[in-house]
Design an enzyme around this catalytic site. Structure first.
Site, PDB file in Angstrom:
ATOM      1  N   SER A 197       0.793  -1.231   0.000  1.00  0.00           N
ATOM      2  CA  SER A 197       0.000   0.000   0.000  1.00  0.00           C
ATOM      3  C   SER A 197       0.823   1.279   0.000  1.00  0.00           C
ATOM      4  CB  SER A 197      -0.950   0.006   1.209  1.00  0.00           C
ATOM      5  OG  SER A 197      -0.222  -0.127   2.416  1.00  0.00           O
ATOM      6  N   ASP A 236      -3.781   7.679   8.250  1.00  0.00           N
ATOM      7  CA  ASP A 236      -4.593   6.742   9.022  1.00  0.00           C
ATOM      8  C   ASP A 236      -3.683   5.933   9.947  1.00  0.00           C
ATOM      9  OD1 ASP A 236      -3.381   4.859   7.370  1.00  0.00           O
ATOM     10  OD2 ASP A 236      -5.146   4.500   6.140  1.00  0.00           O
ATOM     11  N   HIS A 255      -0.676   4.537   7.317  1.00  0.00           N
ATOM     12  CA  HIS A 255      -0.104   5.206   6.143  1.00  0.00           C
ATOM     13  C   HIS A 255       0.158   6.701   6.355  1.00  0.00           C
ATOM     14  CE1 HIS A 255      -2.710   1.826   4.785  1.00  0.00           C
ATOM     15  NE2 HIS A 255      -1.612   1.514   4.107  1.00  0.00           N
TER      16      HIS A 255
END
Length: 334
Positions: free
Chosen positions: A28, A310, A313
């Protein structure tokens, strides 16, 4: 269209023969839209509110590491693999195979691990979508491994007893992957180290986002130490000093946060280790809503004041700070 905002608009008469191509593998921190829009939070509000102003499949309020690397290289962000048929005219920029939540091994997320991602790349080479001659003359690879293998390990093991052996197995598999990628004829392979895992909001929540976990950071440092040793060995084997380039995310994150004794002291990021977007009342997470559509999260007033977007990340501004710290090592890519 999101594709025009995120990947740029094709210029009339532009040729792709010698254009620099970037291929991305990993998770991610580099994924720009490969996960299913029906299930991934990266396709839900408020992700993308800073850039491009709507959801784009990125795990951030805006850009991720891939976007800043492509900015440095002066190219458009490559199209995600899952979009290749919809955005065929952009495949000349390379392709992004990274899938959020994945690692070198299978993780808790049911998405293609790095071996499977490389298989996708191999298939495109076999189909002459990308030729070996073209790869040999104008291609760079970014490999992002940010820690999902370790998250999976700790979810299944409460003891640290087997961690050293597991770390070595992660590095061994990563090295096999890197050799395989280089075997396609690519010029350069940039590999991220792991950032300070103990500073992730998912870990620091237990200290009200005040302090990093020394144990978590030790895991990352041991991984990075082994990785650097192996990259040096790979470069020695190729007879070139900088085919494999180490991107030190640990130092870059630490520099951006100005970490001292596992505590952030950066006044630029006023929220410190606290994420901008987080679940409320111990329920839900960023992007979650209940059956009635009620938000189960809150968003800070100014995302630019948060290093983390978040629980896992960095924010757009966080990645910008990381990119600034990484800039010194990026010229070796070109």
């Amino acid at each position: 269209m999101i594709s025009e905002l995120v990947y740029g608009v094709q210029k009339p008469g532009e040729k792709s023969v010698d254009r620099l191509k970037l291929f991305i593998f990993g998770d991610s921190y580099a994924d720009t839209g490969n996960l299913p829009s029906s299930t991934s939070c990266s396709w839900k509000q408020p992700y993308g509110i800073t850039f491009p102003g709507k959801t784009s499949g990125r795990f951030s309020d805006g850009r991720v590491l891939t976007d800043y690397i492509t900015s440095f290289l002066g190219i458009r962000s490559p199209v995600p693999y899952e979009w290749k048929k919809l955005e065929e005219k952009w495949i000349e920029n390379g392709m992004n195979f990274a899938h959020g939540g994945t690692g070198v091994f299978n993780t808790l997320v049911d998405q293609p691990n790095m071996t499977a991602q490389i298989n996708y790349f191999q298939q495109l080479v076999q189909e002459n979508v990308y030729t070996r001659n073209n790869l040999n003359s104008s291609s760079i690879v970014l490999v992002s491994l940010s820690g999902n293998d370790y998250g999976t390990y700790f979810a299944k093991n409460s003891s640290l007893k087997g961690l050293e052996a597991f770390t070595k197995s992660v590095i061994d598999q990563l090295v096999l992957n890197l050799k395989r990628i280089k075997g396609f004829g690519v010029q350069k392979v940039a590999v991220t180290g792991i950032g300070p895992l103990g500073c992730l909001p998912s870990i620091t929540a237990s200290t009200s986002y005040q302090n990093c976990s020394e144990a978590g950071n030790n895991v990352a440092q041991f991984h990075n130490q082994l990785l650097q040793q192996n990259l040096q060995r790979l470069n020695n084997e190729t007879g070139a000093s900088s085919v494999f380039v180490f991107l030190d995310l640990y130092s870059a994150f630490s520099s951006a946060l100005k970490l001292k004794q596992n505590h952030p002291e950066n006044l630029t990021f006023k929220n410190g280790l606290k994420p901008c977007c987080l679940g409320v009342n111990g329920e839900g997470s960023c992007g979650n809503v209940d059956k009635s559509g009620t938000k189960k999260y809150v968003v800070c007033e100014n995302p630019k004041e948060s290093f983390f977007w978040d629980s896992i990340h960095p924010s757009d501004q966080g990645w910008r700070a990381v990119y600034s710290a990484l800039k010194r090592s990026l010229p070796s890519l070109v």
